[in-house]
Design an enzyme around this catalytic site. Structure first.
Site, short mmCIF file in Angstrom:
data_model
loop_
_atom_site.label_atom_id
_atom_site.label_comp_id
_atom_site.label_asym_id
_atom_site.label_seq_id
_atom_site.Cartn_x
_atom_site.Cartn_y
_atom_site.Cartn_z
N LEU A 88 45.98 38.54 33.46
CA LEU A 88 44.56 38.40 33.73
C LEU A 88 44.24 39.30 34.93
O LEU A 88 45.06 39.42 35.85
CB LEU A 88 44.19 36.94 34.09
CG LEU A 88 44.29 35.88 33.00
CD1 LEU A 88 43.95 34.51 33.57
CD2 LEU A 88 43.39 36.19 31.82
N ASP A 89 43.08 39.91 34.92
CA ASP A 89 42.66 40.69 36.08
C ASP A 89 42.64 39.80 37.32
O ASP A 89 42.42 38.59 37.22
CB ASP A 89 41.27 41.28 35.87
CG ASP A 89 41.23 42.34 34.79
OD1 ASP A 89 42.30 42.89 34.47
OD2 ASP A 89 40.13 42.61 34.27
N ARG A 90 42.82 40.42 38.47
CA ARG A 90 42.83 39.67 39.73
C ARG A 90 41.56 38.83 39.89
O ARG A 90 41.62 37.68 40.35
CB ARG A 90 42.97 40.65 40.91
CG ARG A 90 42.99 39.99 42.27
CD ARG A 90 43.13 41.02 43.37
NE ARG A 90 43.24 40.41 44.69
CZ ARG A 90 43.41 41.07 45.81
NH1 ARG A 90 43.50 42.40 45.79
NH2 ARG A 90 43.49 40.44 46.97
N THR A 92 39.57 37.70 37.55
CA THR A 92 39.33 36.79 36.43
C THR A 92 40.11 35.51 36.66
O THR A 92 41.29 35.54 37.00
CB THR A 92 39.76 37.42 35.10
OG1 THR A 92 39.04 38.63 34.88
CG2 THR A 92 39.49 36.47 33.93
N HIS A 186 40.24 45.37 30.60
CA HIS A 186 38.81 45.24 30.90
C HIS A 186 37.95 45.16 29.63
O HIS A 186 36.75 45.44 29.68
CB HIS A 186 38.31 46.40 31.76
CG HIS A 186 38.96 46.50 33.10
ND1 HIS A 186 38.78 47.59 33.95
CD2 HIS A 186 39.83 45.67 33.76
CE1 HIS A 186 39.47 47.41 35.06
NE2 HIS A 186 40.13 46.26 34.96
#
Length: 272
Positions: A88-90, A92, A186
């Site tokens: 997961l993105d930082r 998110t 993304h």
């Protein structure tokens, strides 16, 4: 150059390695450790699932001493094997799965590759999203902009597909569910932006004016949360509690959560 193959007699010059004078922390901040431990929502002999907080990286890297994986390895010496099943993105938040066994890693990776994994994200987007459901099939290509990696819609890019479902639309923003069929970097953020409804708080692809407005309300985050994830074949899945994710923007959105949980291909405890 990548096209040149080294030959005998070639000379290589390696630039000097410059190390920071600041000593790395030998142990993470205790508050950060406690935060991660409190977010464990499921654990068995194969898996560990956490509700990843927004702003915490899944692993350490440049300028980041401690990510989720390092924090868990630090405080859980009983886990000799622990690795991420996905990322997961930082910025998110939400459902993050980790494997505690090599066999579990291989099994779940196979399910990801065969697209047997159901993923449900919830997001606040800019603008009033009138359409109830919309499928975006825009290929994505990784590019560099000002030293940062971004994703752009490009016919030369990789296949990407996201299904969006509007929960409730307001005048300036909408609460939306996203079902990513592929898993590109993304992906949800770029696909939402292509619809003209970027994710609130998105500094890369978002609406700067609206981001500033919600930041003035003390809401400095990316409003993207991995709400649920699971495997249809195994009939096993997990839901990551939302906290104030929804109510911090708008309280009256209706009882959408019950119907979403009932639609998942695994049973979950439905909170009132």
């Amino acid at each position: 150059k990548p096209v040149y193959k080294l030959a005998a007699g070639d000379q290589l010059r390696l630039p000097p390695l410059r190390l920071s004078e600041q000593e790395p922390l030998s142990s993470p901040p205790q508050a950060l450790v406690q935060l991660i431990v409190k977010q464990i929502i499921y654990e068995d002999e194969e898996l560990l699932v956490i509700n990843k907080p927004q702003g915490v990286s899944v692993h350490g890297g440049t300028g980041i001493a401690w990510g989720v994986i390092e924090l868990l390895k630090h405080c859980r010496s009983d886990l000799p094997y622990l690795t991420l099943l996905h990322r997961l993105d930082r910025d998110t938040s939400g459902c993050l799965l980790l494997a505690k066994q090599r066999a579990a890693l291989e099994h779940w990776h196979k399910q990801f590759l065969e697209r047997n994994i159901t993923k449900v994200y919830i997001l606040w987007v800019a603008g009033r999203m009138e359409v109830k459901q919309k499928t975006v099939r825009s290929p994505l290509l990784k590019r560099q902009l000002a030293g940062e990696h971004i994703m752009a819609v490009d016919d030369m890019g990789k296949e990407a597909k996201t299904i969006f479902h509007t929960v409730k639309a307001f005048s300036d923003y909408s609460l939306v569910l996203a079902y990513p069929i592929t898993g590109r970097m993304h992906q949800i953020r770029v696909h939402a932006a292509t619809l003209g409804h970027p994710v609130l708080g998105d500094s890369k692809y978002g609406d700067k004016a609206l981001n500033s407005a919600i930041k003035a309300r003390g809401l400095a985050r990316l409003f993207l949360h991995c709400y649920a994830m699971g495997c249809r074949i195994r009939g096993q899945g997990f839901v990551a509690p939302l906290g104030d994710f929804v109510s911090s923007i708008e309280g009256d959105v209706g009882d959408w959560e019950r119907s979403v949980q009932q639609s998942l291909p695994w049973k979950v405890g439905i909170e009132s």
